[in-house]
Design a protein around this motif. Structure first.
Motif, PDB file in Angstrom:
ATOM      1  N   UNK A 137      41.102 -42.187 -26.137  1.00  0.00           N
ATOM      2  CA  UNK A 137      41.844 -42.849 -27.220  1.00  0.00           C
ATOM      3  C   UNK A 137      42.226 -41.855 -28.302  1.00  0.00           C
ATOM      4  N   UNK A 138      41.284 -41.021 -28.684  1.00  0.00           N
ATOM      5  CA  UNK A 138      41.533 -40.096 -29.786  1.00  0.00           C
ATOM      6  C   UNK A 138      42.520 -38.993 -29.410  1.00  0.00           C
ATOM      7  N   UNK A 139      42.440 -38.521 -28.190  1.00  0.00           N
ATOM      8  CA  UNK A 139      43.436 -37.537 -27.733  1.00  0.00           C
ATOM      9  C   UNK A 139      44.813 -38.182 -27.671  1.00  0.00           C
ATOM     10  N   UNK A 140      44.871 -39.403 -27.163  1.00  0.00           N
ATOM     11  CA  UNK A 140      46.149 -40.114 -27.062  1.00  0.00           C
ATOM     12  C   UNK A 140      46.773 -40.292 -28.436  1.00  0.00           C
TER      13      UNK A 140
ATOM     14  N   UNK B 263      48.912 -47.099 -34.994  1.00  0.00           N
ATOM     15  CA  UNK B 263      47.985 -47.780 -35.905  1.00  0.00           C
ATOM     16  C   UNK B 263      47.111 -48.778 -35.154  1.00  0.00           C
ATOM     17  N   UNK B 264      47.692 -49.500 -34.223  1.00  0.00           N
ATOM     18  CA  UNK B 264      46.933 -50.458 -33.429  1.00  0.00           C
ATOM     19  C   UNK B 264      45.869 -49.739 -32.588  1.00  0.00           C
ATOM     20  N   UNK B 265      46.237 -48.631 -31.975  1.00  0.00           N
ATOM     21  CA  UNK B 265      45.265 -47.853 -31.202  1.00  0.00           C
ATOM     22  C   UNK B 265      44.139 -47.338 -32.098  1.00  0.00           C
ATOM     23  N   UNK B 266      44.485 -46.922 -33.311  1.00  0.00           N
ATOM     24  CA  UNK B 266      43.465 -46.478 -34.254  1.00  0.00           C
ATOM     25  C   UNK B 266      42.502 -47.591 -34.609  1.00  0.00           C
ATOM     26  N   UNK B 267      43.035 -48.799 -34.822  1.00  0.00           N
ATOM     27  CA  UNK B 267      42.173 -49.943 -35.116  1.00  0.00           C
ATOM     28  C   UNK B 267      41.274 -50.289 -33.932  1.00  0.00           C
ATOM     29  N   UNK B 268      41.818 -50.213 -32.733  1.00  0.00           N
ATOM     30  CA  UNK B 268      41.011 -50.461 -31.536  1.00  0.00           C
ATOM     31  C   UNK B 268      39.867 -49.452 -31.471  1.00  0.00           C
ATOM     32  N   UNK B 269      40.148 -48.199 -31.792  1.00  0.00           N
ATOM     33  CA  UNK B 269      39.105 -47.173 -31.783  1.00  0.00           C
ATOM     34  C   UNK B 269      38.031 -47.476 -32.819  1.00  0.00           C
TER      35      UNK B 269
END
Length: 127
Positions: A50-53, A93-99
């Protein structure tokens, strides 16, 4: 040429490169420090992915913003292009929230499991 867009674009590309390198180094260093079991866990593999993406997507955003400087100034094309960039940023932003939520959930569960282990331990008799 809009210099503000160029500066923000280059900053995003730079931040993306730095974050990507830091994530890879961190992953490599932690593999050395901690037991291999932790890094076989599904959570840590997914967290790293997730973080690399997200880091790479920030760089792509910067490139897309920089590329807008050479778009023909046709209003419809320009509007759709920036709408696409905005949707892309919302996805980041959505991916960041998921993380954030996945990390919180993982460590809350870990804390709960430790608490359960403490409760299960027999209480030593008082003398």
């Amino acid at each position: 040429m809009d210099w503000a867009t160029v500066v923000v674009s280059l900053l995003l590309i730079g931040v993306s490169a730095i974050l990507t390198v830091l994530h890879i180094r961190s992953r490599h260093n932690e593999k050395k420090l901690f037991c291999a079991e932790r890094f076989k866990s599904r959570f840590f593999k997914k967290q790293f992915a997730r973080r690399i993406q997200i880091s790479l997507m920030l760089g792509i955003t910067g490139i897309a913003m920089l590329g807008s400087q050479w778009l023909p100034h046709h209003a419809l094309l320009f509007g759709w292009y920036w709408l696409g960039i905005t949707a892309w940023v919302l996805w980041i932003l959505l991916l960041g929230l998921v993380d954030v939520f996945a990390t919180h959930r993982h460590f809350a569960k870990q804390q709960h499991d430790q608490w359960i282990q403490q409760v299960k331990q027999p209480v030593p008799p008082e003398s």
